[in-house]
Design an enzyme around this catalytic site. Structure first.
Site, short mmCIF file in Angstrom:
data_model
loop_
_atom_site.label_atom_id
_atom_site.label_comp_id
_atom_site.label_asym_id
_atom_site.label_seq_id
_atom_site.Cartn_x
_atom_site.Cartn_y
_atom_site.Cartn_z
N GLU A 163 0.81 -1.22 0.00
CA GLU A 163 0.00 0.00 0.00
C GLU A 163 0.85 1.27 0.00
OE1 GLU A 163 -3.73 0.15 0.52
OE2 GLU A 163 -3.66 -1.90 -0.22
N HIS A 231 -4.47 1.95 7.37
CA HIS A 231 -3.05 2.19 7.07
C HIS A 231 -2.36 2.68 8.33
CE1 HIS A 231 -4.30 2.99 2.65
NE2 HIS A 231 -3.79 1.77 2.75
N CYS A 348 -2.72 11.57 3.42
CA CYS A 348 -3.09 10.65 2.34
C CYS A 348 -2.87 11.27 0.97
CB CYS A 348 -4.55 10.23 2.46
SG CYS A 348 -4.87 9.01 3.75
#
Length: 417
Positions: A163, A231, A348
């Site tokens: 990720e 995350h 992000c």
């Protein structure tokens, strides 16, 4: 060569919508089906980049990817008109706006060959993100084409999920010094998937030619994943010698802190206690999904979503922290509510790359004038609103494609068509 940290923000694409595709992302799930506002979202992102420039920070950007992704749909033997709703939504997703997931980046001081290495993330755990890597890789190869300074790698192969930088941290004395690289992986997360596999992290460390003595592999807390911290960057963020973390971020926190201090004795670890800020508060406010940055005049600032300011418990703790003698001296709330509603805060939206800006393709480097031009294209072409039921509408697809083409043309990046 002057190495600085450049934050590359993903420009929020014209197909931005709330289809609720991200399992384990509470904001994404809770807002599924609601109308989104792509124009407002993109303008919010541009304003965040402007604010960074005004703080004296280096700023770059990435283009939205082609949506809907017809190549992906063709591989599934379907198209937007005949695809099932969840496949249609996955093809239309604007999730590449969260550039923290685009790649993992190891700066030149950390690598054996003295190059900055970037590995595109495969994002294979979620269908709507699994087809991003082709467009991301093309963009990375263009932006960081100078092979004397950069090495760009394709994604880790299946079945090992990666990720990107959302599960990666780096600690060092200054950005230009050699540092330690911390890969955070998951095992289980209760009802939610652990998205980062340790095998993927190890493969990236090998590809980046990192010193094994200065590389850590740390397990993310299963409690944190189950609470919605899909995350690591939802519960921890690092910058230079500072780790800012929730008490429940890591499965084995004391060992993690000891390993960090062994490799970087001057590291400062700021732990937010769970009895002051619960995991629920941290995830709701995206307190840790902030940009922790070093200001040009010294000291660090935390660029936070305005939701952190709205949460009394979070803001009380933060106010006490900056009033003390710690390294974080400034709080900078920003409005990214459209991104937050889909589960992505300020951190992000950006990929951190430590490099000499002169070695990066200048078409990807921001300044005020260029952001003015980008904002003018967004204002003219981006849809005002989208609801998921519209995703099969041919006129909307035409508008989204025309909007992206207008932006690529203005930025002289039609090579990415």
């Amino acid at each position: 060569m002057a190495l600085v940290e450049i934050n590359f923000d993903g420009i929020i694409g014209p197909s931005h919508n709330y289809a609720g595709l991200s399992v384990g992302n509470l904001a994404s799930s809770n807002n599924a089906g609601a109308p989104s506002y792509p124009k407002a979202a993109a303008l919010q992102g541009i304003e965040k980049m402007r604010a960074n420039l005004r703080l004296g920070l280096a700023q770059g950007f990435f283009m939205p990817l082609d949506r809907p992704n017809q190549n992906w749909l063709s591989g599934l033997s379907t198209d937007m008109q005949s695809a099932e709703p969840h496949i249609r939504a996955a093809a239309f997703s604007a999730s590449a706006m969260w550039a923290a997931n685009a790649a993992t980046v190891s700066p030149a001081p950390d690598t054996a060959d003295g190059k900055c290495h970037l590995s595109a993330a495969n994002l294979l755990t979620m269908a709507h993100r699994s087809h991003e890597w082709t467009g991301t890789l093309a963009q990375l190869k263009l932006a960081f084409a100078d092979e004397a300074h950069f090495a760009v790698h394709g994604p880790v192969p299946a079945p090992f999920g990666d990720e990107g930088a959302a599960n990666f941290m780096r600690l060092c004395q200054t950005h230009g010094d050699a540092g330690i690289e911390i890969f955070v992986y998951g095992k289980t997360g209760g009802p939610f998937p652990a998205r980062q596999h340790i095998e993927a992290s190890k493969a990236i460390a090998r590809a980046h030619r990192l010193d094994t003595r200065k590389t850590l592999f740390v397990q993310q807390s299963e409690i944190a994943i189950a609470a919605g911290a899909f995350h690591n960057d939802v519960v921890a963020v690092a910058n230079e010698h500072v780790l800012f973390t929730h008490e429940q971020a890591f499965e084995h926190p004391e060992q993690t802190y000891a390993d960090i201090k062994r490799l970087l004795p001057d590291a400062e670890i700021i732990i937010v206690p769970a009895d002051r800020v619960s995991l629920a508060d941290a995830i709701q406010s995206y307190l840790f999904n902030a940009q922790l940055v070093t200001l040009p005049d010294g000291g660090m600032a935390l660029i936070l979503p305005s939701e952190a300011q709205d949460n009394a418990r979070v803001w009380s703790w933060l106010s006490e922290m900056v009033a003390g003698n710690g390294p974080i001296r400034k709080l900078v709330p920003v409005d990214v509510r459209q991104s937050m509603a889909n589960g992505g805060g300020p951190a992000c939206l950006r990929l951190r790359v430590v490099a000499d800006p002169a070695t990066v393709d200048p078409r990807f480097i921001a300044n005020e004038a260029k952001l003015d031009q980008i904002a003018s294209v967004v204002a003219a072409y981006w849809p005002e609103s989208i609801v998921p039921d519209q995703l099969g509408d041919a006129s909307l697809m035409d508008q989204v494609r025309a909007a992206r083409m207008a932006l690529l043309t203005m930025c002289d990046l039609t090579a990415l068509v």
